[in-house]
Design a protein around this motif. Structure first.
Motif, PDB file in Angstrom:
ATOM      1  N   LEU A  32       0.824  -1.205   0.000  1.00 18.12           N
ATOM      2  CA  LEU A  32       0.000   0.000   0.000  1.00 18.12           C
ATOM      3  C   LEU A  32       0.860   1.257   0.000  1.00 18.12           C
ATOM      4  O   LEU A  32       0.505   2.250  -0.638  1.00 18.12           O
ATOM      5  CB  LEU A  32      -0.942  -0.003   1.209  1.00 18.12           C
ATOM      6  CG  LEU A  32      -1.863  -1.218   1.321  1.00 18.12           C
ATOM      7  CD1 LEU A  32      -2.654  -1.165   2.619  1.00 18.12           C
ATOM      8  CD2 LEU A  32      -2.781  -1.323   0.115  1.00 18.12           C
ATOM      9  N   VAL A  33       1.969   1.233   0.742  1.00 17.65           N
ATOM     10  CA  VAL A  33       2.938   2.333   0.754  1.00 17.65           C
ATOM     11  C   VAL A  33       4.321   1.698   0.692  1.00 17.65           C
ATOM     12  O   VAL A  33       4.696   0.924   1.580  1.00 17.65           O
ATOM     13  CB  VAL A  33       2.819   3.194   2.039  1.00 17.65           C
ATOM     14  CG1 VAL A  33       3.871   4.300   2.045  1.00 17.65           C
ATOM     15  CG2 VAL A  33       1.424   3.771   2.182  1.00 17.65           C
ATOM     16  N   SER A  34       5.065   2.005  -0.354  1.00 16.58           N
ATOM     17  CA  SER A  34       6.414   1.452  -0.486  1.00 16.58           C
ATOM     18  C   SER A  34       7.419   2.368   0.214  1.00 16.58           C
ATOM     19  O   SER A  34       7.158   3.559   0.401  1.00 16.58           O
ATOM     20  CB  SER A  34       6.781   1.297  -1.962  1.00 16.58           C
ATOM     21  OG  SER A  34       6.915   2.562  -2.561  1.00 16.58           O
ATOM     22  N   PRO A  35       8.564   1.827   0.608  1.00 13.55           N
ATOM     23  CA  PRO A  35       9.575   2.651   1.282  1.00 13.55           C
ATOM     24  C   PRO A  35       9.986   3.882   0.467  1.00 13.55           C
ATOM     25  O   PRO A  35      10.238   4.943   1.037  1.00 13.55           O
ATOM     26  CB  PRO A  35      10.754   1.692   1.456  1.00 13.55           C
ATOM     27  CG  PRO A  35      10.147   0.337   1.424  1.00 13.55           C
ATOM     28  CD  PRO A  35       8.966   0.442   0.505  1.00 13.55           C
ATOM     29  N   GLU A  36       9.998   3.744  -0.840  1.00 14.00           N
ATOM     30  CA  GLU A  36      10.397   4.863  -1.706  1.00 14.00           C
ATOM     31  C   GLU A  36       9.441   6.042  -1.601  1.00 14.00           C
ATOM     32  O   GLU A  36       9.820   7.179  -1.847  1.00 14.00           O
ATOM     33  CB  GLU A  36      10.474   4.406  -3.170  1.00 14.00           C
ATOM     34  CG  GLU A  36      11.509   3.341  -3.439  1.00 14.00           C
ATOM     35  CD  GLU A  36      11.061   1.939  -3.025  1.00 14.00           C
ATOM     36  OE1 GLU A  36       9.846   1.641  -3.018  1.00 14.00           O
ATOM     37  OE2 GLU A  36      11.945   1.131  -2.681  1.00 14.00           O
ATOM     38  N   GLN A  37       8.200   5.777  -1.248  1.00 16.52           N
ATOM     39  CA  GLN A  37       7.200   6.839  -1.133  1.00 16.52           C
ATOM     40  C   GLN A  37       7.323   7.641   0.157  1.00 16.52           C
ATOM     41  O   GLN A  37       6.743   8.703   0.263  1.00 16.52           O
ATOM     42  CB  GLN A  37       5.792   6.242  -1.212  1.00 16.52           C
ATOM     43  CG  GLN A  37       5.442   5.664  -2.564  1.00 16.52           C
ATOM     44  CD  GLN A  37       4.096   4.979  -2.523  1.00 16.52           C
ATOM     45  OE1 GLN A  37       3.951   3.900  -1.944  1.00 16.52           O
ATOM     46  NE2 GLN A  37       3.105   5.604  -3.130  1.00 16.52           N
ATOM     47  N   ILE A  38       8.059   7.104   1.140  1.00 20.27           N
ATOM     48  CA  ILE A  38       8.094   7.750   2.452  1.00 20.27           C
ATOM     49  C   ILE A  38       9.518   7.763   3.013  1.00 20.27           C
ATOM     50  O   ILE A  38       9.763   7.439   4.167  1.00 20.27           O
ATOM     51  CB  ILE A  38       7.059   7.096   3.414  1.00 20.27           C
ATOM     52  CG1 ILE A  38       6.798   7.915   4.654  1.00 20.27           C
ATOM     53  CG2 ILE A  38       7.425   5.683   3.738  1.00 20.27           C
ATOM     54  CD1 ILE A  38       5.997   9.160   4.409  1.00 20.27           C
ATOM     55  N   GLU A  39      10.450   8.162   2.153  1.00 21.15           N
ATOM     56  CA  GLU A  39      11.847   8.378   2.530  1.00 21.15           C
ATOM     57  C   GLU A  39      12.506   7.176   3.183  1.00 21.15           C
ATOM     58  O   GLU A  39      13.389   7.305   4.034  1.00 21.15           O
ATOM     59  CB  GLU A  39      11.965   9.609   3.429  1.00 21.15           C
ATOM     60  CG  GLU A  39      11.450  10.870   2.743  1.00 21.15           C
ATOM     61  CD  GLU A  39      11.543  12.097   3.619  1.00 21.15           C
ATOM     62  OE1 GLU A  39      12.482  12.182   4.436  1.00 21.15           O
ATOM     63  OE2 GLU A  39      10.676  12.973   3.464  1.00 21.15           O
ATOM     64  N   GLY A  40      12.071   5.960   2.815  1.00 20.71           N
ATOM     65  CA  GLY A  40      12.690   4.747   3.320  1.00 20.71           C
ATOM     66  C   GLY A  40      12.463   4.475   4.792  1.00 20.71           C
ATOM     67  O   GLY A  40      13.192   3.687   5.402  1.00 20.71           O
ATOM     68  N   LEU A  41      11.440   5.085   5.383  1.00 19.61           N
ATOM     69  CA  LEU A  41      11.214   4.951   6.823  1.00 19.61           C
ATOM     70  C   LEU A  41      10.399   3.709   7.200  1.00 19.61           C
ATOM     71  O   LEU A  41      10.610   3.118   8.247  1.00 19.61           O
ATOM     72  CB  LEU A  41      10.518   6.191   7.365  1.00 19.61           C
ATOM     73  CG  LEU A  41      11.300   7.494   7.224  1.00 19.61           C
ATOM     74  CD1 LEU A  41      10.444   8.678   7.637  1.00 19.61           C
ATOM     75  CD2 LEU A  41      12.580   7.426   8.050  1.00 19.61           C
ATOM     76  N   TYR A  42       9.436   3.349   6.369  1.00 17.88           N
ATOM     77  CA  TYR A  42       8.591   2.198   6.652  1.00 17.88           C
ATOM     78  C   TYR A  42       7.887   1.748   5.386  1.00 17.88           C
ATOM     79  O   TYR A  42       7.944   2.409   4.344  1.00 17.88           O
ATOM     80  CB  TYR A  42       7.567   2.490   7.757  1.00 17.88           C
ATOM     81  CG  TYR A  42       6.646   3.659   7.495  1.00 17.88           C
ATOM     82  CD1 TYR A  42       5.463   3.501   6.791  1.00 17.88           C
ATOM     83  CD2 TYR A  42       6.953   4.935   7.963  1.00 17.88           C
ATOM     84  CE1 TYR A  42       4.619   4.566   6.543  1.00 17.88           C
ATOM     85  CE2 TYR A  42       6.115   6.005   7.730  1.00 17.88           C
ATOM     86  CZ  TYR A  42       4.952   5.821   7.019  1.00 17.88           C
ATOM     87  OH  TYR A  42       4.125   6.884   6.777  1.00 17.88           O
TER      88      TYR A  42
END
Length: 140
Positions: A32-42
């Motif tokens: 649903l949310v890849s790490p690339e979408q959220i600065e590698g945080l989760y």
């Protein structure tokens, strides 16, 4: 993505079959949310376990949160009794705690998993949950 209240459909698409070296039984994973979408945080994903489907034993370097949205299943930390998972259950899993989770023997289970990332890794996979370990939990 389509949202539905139907008893037989999940909120998000089913996703791809989970790798056999991470899961036993039929399990599907939808990112649903890849790490690339959220600065590698989760990373955030929906995991759909058919009856009997489950993860292998594993750990997370910073922890994980499970939000159960459908069905019935189990969460168990190594050496501790299993906990029932059902719609509405939230599990906050501490970092580096070895555990597994999955569906009960006779119900499917769907959860949203929020997994934190450390050094590019969100999980360390261990060994399969044995048939005896799983059968013991399902006696509860």
């Amino acid at each position: 993505m389509e949202i539905t209240d139907s008893e037989n459909e999940t909120i998000f698409p089913l996703g791809n079959r989970g790798p056999e070296n991470w899961f036993s039984g039929e399990v599907h994973v939808q990112t649903l949310v890849s790490p690339e979408q959220i600065e590698g945080l989760y990373t955030v994903g929906q995991v759909t376990f058919s009856a009997g489907g489950r993860t292998y034993w594993h750990t997370h370097p910073i922890g994980q949160v499970l939000l159960v949205i459908e069905g019935k299943g189990w969460y168990q930390e190594r050496g501790k009794p299993a906990q029932v998972l059902q719609k509405g259950t939230v599990v906050a899993i501490p970092k580096e705690v070895e555990h597994w989770h999955g569906a009960s023997a006779d119900h499917k289970m769907v959860h949203i998993a929020v997994s934190n990332i450390a050094d590019g890794n969100s999980v360390t996979w261990k060994t399969p949950v044995t048939g005896d370990e799983y059968a013991e939990v399902n006696k509860q």
